[in-house]
Design a protein around this motif. Structure first.
Motif, short mmCIF file in Angstrom:
data_model
loop_
_atom_site.label_atom_id
_atom_site.label_comp_id
_atom_site.label_asym_id
_atom_site.label_seq_id
_atom_site.Cartn_x
_atom_site.Cartn_y
_atom_site.Cartn_z
N ARG A 108 18.58 -1.08 14.92
CA ARG A 108 17.80 -2.22 15.39
C ARG A 108 18.54 -3.54 15.16
O ARG A 108 18.27 -4.53 15.83
N TYR A 109 19.46 -3.53 14.21
CA TYR A 109 20.05 -4.78 13.75
C TYR A 109 21.53 -4.92 14.07
O TYR A 109 22.08 -6.01 13.93
N ASN A 110 22.17 -3.84 14.50
CA ASN A 110 23.59 -3.88 14.84
C ASN A 110 24.45 -4.52 13.74
O ASN A 110 25.37 -5.29 14.02
N GLY A 111 24.12 -4.21 12.51
CA GLY A 111 24.90 -4.72 11.39
C GLY A 111 24.60 -6.14 10.99
O GLY A 111 25.19 -6.66 10.04
N ARG A 112 23.68 -6.79 11.69
CA ARG A 112 23.30 -8.17 11.36
C ARG A 112 21.90 -8.14 10.74
O ARG A 112 20.89 -8.31 11.43
N TYR A 113 21.86 -7.92 9.46
CA TYR A 113 20.60 -7.72 8.78
C TYR A 113 19.88 -9.05 8.49
O TYR A 113 20.46 -9.91 7.82
N PRO A 114 18.67 -9.19 9.00
CA PRO A 114 17.90 -10.39 8.64
C PRO A 114 17.52 -10.35 7.17
O PRO A 114 17.14 -9.30 6.65
N GLU A 115 17.64 -11.49 6.51
CA GLU A 115 17.39 -11.55 5.07
C GLU A 115 16.16 -12.39 4.77
O GLU A 115 15.75 -13.24 5.57
N GLY A 116 15.58 -12.14 3.60
CA GLY A 116 14.47 -12.97 3.14
C GLY A 116 13.12 -12.62 3.72
O GLY A 116 12.17 -13.40 3.60
N LEU A 117 12.99 -11.44 4.34
CA LEU A 117 11.72 -11.01 4.89
C LEU A 117 11.08 -9.98 3.95
O LEU A 117 11.71 -9.54 3.00
N VAL A 118 9.86 -9.60 4.24
CA VAL A 118 9.18 -8.58 3.45
C VAL A 118 9.42 -7.23 4.10
O VAL A 118 9.07 -7.02 5.27
N VAL A 119 10.06 -6.32 3.37
CA VAL A 119 10.34 -4.98 3.90
C VAL A 119 9.23 -4.02 3.49
O VAL A 119 8.98 -3.81 2.30
N PHE A 120 8.56 -3.45 4.48
CA PHE A 120 7.61 -2.36 4.26
C PHE A 120 8.35 -1.06 4.50
O PHE A 120 9.03 -0.89 5.52
N THR A 121 8.23 -0.12 3.57
CA THR A 121 8.86 1.18 3.78
C THR A 121 8.02 2.27 3.14
O THR A 121 7.09 1.99 2.38
N TRP A 158 2.51 2.20 11.73
CA TRP A 158 1.77 0.93 11.70
C TRP A 158 2.38 -0.01 12.73
O TRP A 158 3.11 -0.94 12.40
N LYS A 159 2.06 0.21 13.97
CA LYS A 159 2.68 -0.53 15.08
C LYS A 159 2.26 -2.00 15.13
O LYS A 159 2.96 -2.82 15.72
N THR A 160 1.13 -2.31 14.54
CA THR A 160 0.66 -3.70 14.56
C THR A 160 1.00 -4.44 13.27
O THR A 160 0.45 -5.51 13.01
N LEU A 161 1.90 -3.89 12.48
CA LEU A 161 2.20 -4.46 11.16
C LEU A 161 2.62 -5.92 11.23
O LEU A 161 2.12 -6.75 10.46
N ALA A 162 3.54 -6.25 12.13
CA ALA A 162 4.04 -7.62 12.20
C ALA A 162 2.91 -8.60 12.49
O ALA A 162 2.79 -9.65 11.84
N GLY A 163 2.06 -8.27 13.46
CA GLY A 163 0.95 -9.14 13.78
C GLY A 163 -0.10 -9.18 12.69
O GLY A 163 -0.68 -10.23 12.40
N ASP A 164 -0.34 -8.03 12.07
CA ASP A 164 -1.34 -7.96 11.01
C ASP A 164 -0.95 -8.80 9.80
O ASP A 164 -1.82 -9.35 9.11
N MET A 165 0.35 -8.89 9.52
CA MET A 165 0.81 -9.63 8.34
C MET A 165 1.14 -11.09 8.64
O MET A 165 1.46 -11.85 7.72
N ASP A 166 1.11 -11.49 9.88
CA ASP A 166 1.38 -12.88 10.24
C ASP A 166 0.51 -13.84 9.42
O ASP A 166 -0.68 -13.56 9.25
N PRO A 167 1.05 -14.90 8.84
CA PRO A 167 2.36 -15.53 9.07
C PRO A 167 3.50 -15.00 8.21
O PRO A 167 4.60 -15.57 8.24
N LEU A 168 3.29 -13.96 7.43
CA LEU A 168 4.39 -13.35 6.70
C LEU A 168 5.34 -12.67 7.69
O LEU A 168 4.90 -11.98 8.61
N ALA A 169 6.62 -12.86 7.50
CA ALA A 169 7.62 -12.20 8.33
C ALA A 169 7.98 -10.87 7.67
O ALA A 169 8.42 -10.83 6.52
#
Length: 242
Positions: free
Chosen positions: A52-65, A73-84
């Motif tokens: 998904r990132y092609n070696g360019r990892y976004p930093e400083g976000l909240v990683v759910f795993t 959890w397909k709606t995770l990004a929207g459900d956690m908004d404004p958290l990235a």
């Protein structure tokens, strides 16, 4: 002598080709076997996450795993908004699997926080394959240690093993694991336990079937709404909106 050599050449050349092919295939099979052993059963899903990132990892976000309830959890990004947030769940994962891949799906992203949901596949109720609470607690602590060894100050949030109708017969074992993991988190700074259990039970103290898909294991839309209502306020309180 010359005639005999020609005959030998005519006889041996096809054989030589066969030998070469067999040797080549042998190396291929050996390499594949070594690759499979090294990468584990979820290599395809892990590579898919990395791609998904092609070696360019976004930093400083909240990683759910964690396991499939995160992956689905397909709606995770929207459900956690404004958290990235980033969704790095992979289906069927046990705690040890998340540990195995932590250096690929957690550490490179230098996350603001890590949210983990793993353990329900460990205490699965399958004879000979279901882990004890003791084992799960040991594995969760090992996972915490693995993440903290790479990211010493990152906050880690462990979502409790959830009560489900499918695995209700092993719920007492899961409860023991939850209680001990919660106690461990209380003793360590930046480790947090998010207990969503009370919100998933009905008035009789059993899993609320209205919150689960027909498989009686994974949350449905309403179930994820409950998850969001419990998890998001904790993260916003601790991390802020950005």
């Amino acid at each position: 002598m010359i005639r005999n050599n020609k005959n030998m050449n005519r006889i041996n050349l096809p054989q030589l080709v066969i030998v070469i092919v067999i040797l080549a295939l042998g190396v291929t099979y050996e390499s594949l076997a070594a690759h499979s052993t090294h990468t584990g059963a979820w290599q395809t899903e892990i590579v898919s996450i990395e791609n998904r990132y092609n070696g360019r990892y976004p930093e400083g976000l909240v990683v759910f795993t964690g396991s499939s309830s995160i992956a689905a959890w397909k709606t995770l990004a929207g459900d956690m908004d404004p958290l990235a947030v980033l969704n790095h769940g992979f289906s069927g994962a046990k705690v040890s699997d998340v540990t195995r891949y932590a250096d690929r799906i957690i550490a490179p992203f230098k996350p603001k926080a890590v949210v983990l949901f793993a353990g329900t596949n460990d205490i699965n109720g399958i004879p000979g394959k279901s882990h004890s609470a003791d084992q799960v607690v040991r594995d969760v602590i090992a996972l915490f240690d693995q993440v903290r060894s790479r990211l010493p100050s990152v906050p880690i949030y462990y979502i409790s093993i959830t009560p489900t109708e499918l695995r209700w017969h092993v719920w007492p074992e899961a409860q023991q694991a939850n209680a001990r993991i919660q106690a461990y988190c209380r003793k360590h700074e930046s480790l947090h336990f998010i207990d969503i259990t009370p919100n998933l039970l009905n008035e009789n103290g059993a899993p609320d079937t209205l919150l689960y898909k027909p498989d009686r294991l994974h949350p449905n839309k309403r179930g994820y709404e409950i998850w969001t209502s419990v998890i998001k306020p904790v993260l916003l309180r601790d991390l802020g909106p950005n």
